[in-house]
Enzyme design. Structure first.
Site, PDB file in Angstrom:
ATOM      1  N   SER A 172       0.862  -1.177   0.000  1.00  0.00           N
ATOM      2  CA  SER A 172       0.000   0.000   0.000  1.00  0.00           C
ATOM      3  C   SER A 172       0.903   1.234   0.000  1.00  0.00           C
ATOM      4  O   SER A 172       1.849   1.317  -0.776  1.00  0.00           O
ATOM      5  CB  SER A 172      -0.926  -0.035   1.217  1.00  0.00           C
ATOM      6  OG  SER A 172      -1.761   1.093   1.276  1.00  0.00           O
ATOM      7  N   TYR A 186      -5.451   8.425  -5.913  1.00  0.00           N
ATOM      8  CA  TYR A 186      -4.490   7.400  -5.485  1.00  0.00           C
ATOM      9  C   TYR A 186      -4.827   6.809  -4.109  1.00  0.00           C
ATOM     10  O   TYR A 186      -4.881   5.583  -3.945  1.00  0.00           O
ATOM     11  CB  TYR A 186      -3.099   8.028  -5.463  1.00  0.00           C
ATOM     12  CG  TYR A 186      -1.981   7.120  -5.011  1.00  0.00           C
ATOM     13  CD1 TYR A 186      -1.526   6.084  -5.824  1.00  0.00           C
ATOM     14  CD2 TYR A 186      -1.353   7.316  -3.783  1.00  0.00           C
ATOM     15  CE1 TYR A 186      -0.481   5.265  -5.420  1.00  0.00           C
ATOM     16  CE2 TYR A 186      -0.308   6.506  -3.371  1.00  0.00           C
ATOM     17  CZ  TYR A 186       0.130   5.488  -4.185  1.00  0.00           C
ATOM     18  OH  TYR A 186       1.168   4.676  -3.782  1.00  0.00           O
ATOM     19  N   LYS A 190      -5.327   2.662  -2.317  1.00  0.00           N
ATOM     20  CA  LYS A 190      -4.428   2.093  -1.321  1.00  0.00           C
ATOM     21  C   LYS A 190      -5.152   1.812  -0.005  1.00  0.00           C
ATOM     22  O   LYS A 190      -4.818   0.873   0.716  1.00  0.00           O
ATOM     23  CB  LYS A 190      -3.236   3.031  -1.100  1.00  0.00           C
ATOM     24  CG  LYS A 190      -2.327   3.173  -2.325  1.00  0.00           C
ATOM     25  CD  LYS A 190      -1.737   1.832  -2.730  1.00  0.00           C
ATOM     26  CE  LYS A 190      -0.715   1.953  -3.827  1.00  0.00           C
ATOM     27  NZ  LYS A 190      -0.097   0.649  -4.170  1.00  0.00           N
TER      28      LYS A 190
END
Length: 332
Positions: A172, A186, A190
């Site tokens: 991650s 983004y 993650k």
């Protein structure tokens, strides 16, 4: 009152000690193990492959660029510890076609044996203000960063269950623990890996399979260099509050934690603090880890509030400077 508190702490420690054999997995032995690394042609993925190869593992590298894969293969082979080790390269996009991913992993297992450890490192990043990011970028990042980890994991999990052993690593990011300016496309991808990892760990733990979620900080990789070219000013200023790590250092930590079966893997003091703050209901694999979370949570929350205040100040200051500049341009 103090005696009651002391008694509670002692009882808590004893309870953790009693259950620790149930939550502490045996370390995975890398010599002779088959390790698959997606996104293994560069950056953190390449360094993880090198670290595992140095410890005697057989490596399958998966990435899209065949030329980069072959170049990385030659680089990794320099670190062999015996003549039997093999580096297998497979060019495939792990985010597009599950059946294709499943087939190539079957081929890899036919050549190098069952997968002992899968490291999901394939990923990409786009930075920018929410309204400036193209809509298809949100879809692409979710496909690469999330589904690109789901597909390989799905392809190896049945064999791991049959063998009653295995490790799966999801790489991650600290942006998967804390949402920051510029990472609206983004960060969610993650964060999603954390939810997947927690749910999957509960499913596979009875089969002696352990999940690790790695949260590397800004790391000196080709991907990070490319990302830095398009970062908004606010993101750059916030990033300056922490140092940039070397990929080799990050890889060593991730491999060590994966071998031990640790659920969380972090680097540096900031990473340690974030892992404590975001531990929530995540699994623990040692008494020490559980105690650290209980004792440090409140203190780190106070420190974290100062960080958040600093970040908000940076964003506000940049906004005022931008508005001032725009006002001057209009007057001219």
């Amino acid at each position: 009152m103090l005696l009651l508190a002391a008694a509670f702490i002692v009882a808590f420690v004893l309870l953790l000690y009693m259950v620790s054999p149930l939550i502490s997995p045996k370390p995975l032995k890398l010599p002779g193990a088959h390790v698959v690394v997606t996104g293994g042609s560069s950056g953190i993925g390449k360094c993880i492959a090198i670290e595992c190869y140095k410890q005697g593992a057989f490596i399958t590298l998966i990435a899209r660029d065949e030329n980069k894969l072959l170049q990385t293969k030659k680089e990794i082979e320099k670190y062999s510890v015996n003549d039997k080790q093999v580096v297998l390269c497979i060019s495939v996009d792990v985010s597009k076609d599950y059946e294709q991913v499943e087939n190539v992993l079957k081929q890899a297992q036919e050549k190098l044996g069952p997968v002992d450890m899968l490291v999901n490192c394939a990923g990409t990043s786009v930075t920018g203000k929410f309204e400036d990011i193209e809509v298809n970028s949100f879809e692409r990042l979710m496909a690469v960063n999330y589904l690109g980890s789901v597909y390989p994991s799905r392809a190896v999990i049945a064999t791991m269950k049959e063998r009653r052993m295995g490790r799966i690593v999801f790489v991650s990011s600290q942006a998967g623990q804390l949402g920051l300016f510029g990472y609206t496309a983004y960060s969610p991808t993650k964060f999603a890996l954390r939810g997947l990892a927690e749910a999957l760990q509960m499913e596979v733990k009875p089969y002696n399979i352990y999940i690790t979620v790695a949260y590397p900080p800004d790391t000196d990789t080709p991907g990070f260099a490319e990302e830095s070219k398009t970062k908004p000013l606010e993101t750059k200023l916030i990033s300056e509050t922490s140092s940039v790590c070397q990929a080799e250092q990050v890889a060593r930590v991730i491999v060590k934690d994966a071998i031990q079966g640790n659920f969380n893997s972090s680097v540096g003091s900031d990473g340690y603090m974030l892992s404590i703050l975001t531990s929530g209901m995540s699994p623990v694999t040692s008494i020490t880890e559980g105690l650290q979370q209980v004792v440090c949570m409140g203190i780190f929350r106070i420190v974290g509030l100062f960080y958040l205040g600093s970040f908000d100040s940076i964003v506000r200051r940049c906004m005022m400077q931008r508005e001032k500049s725009e006002s001057v341009d209009k007057n001219e």
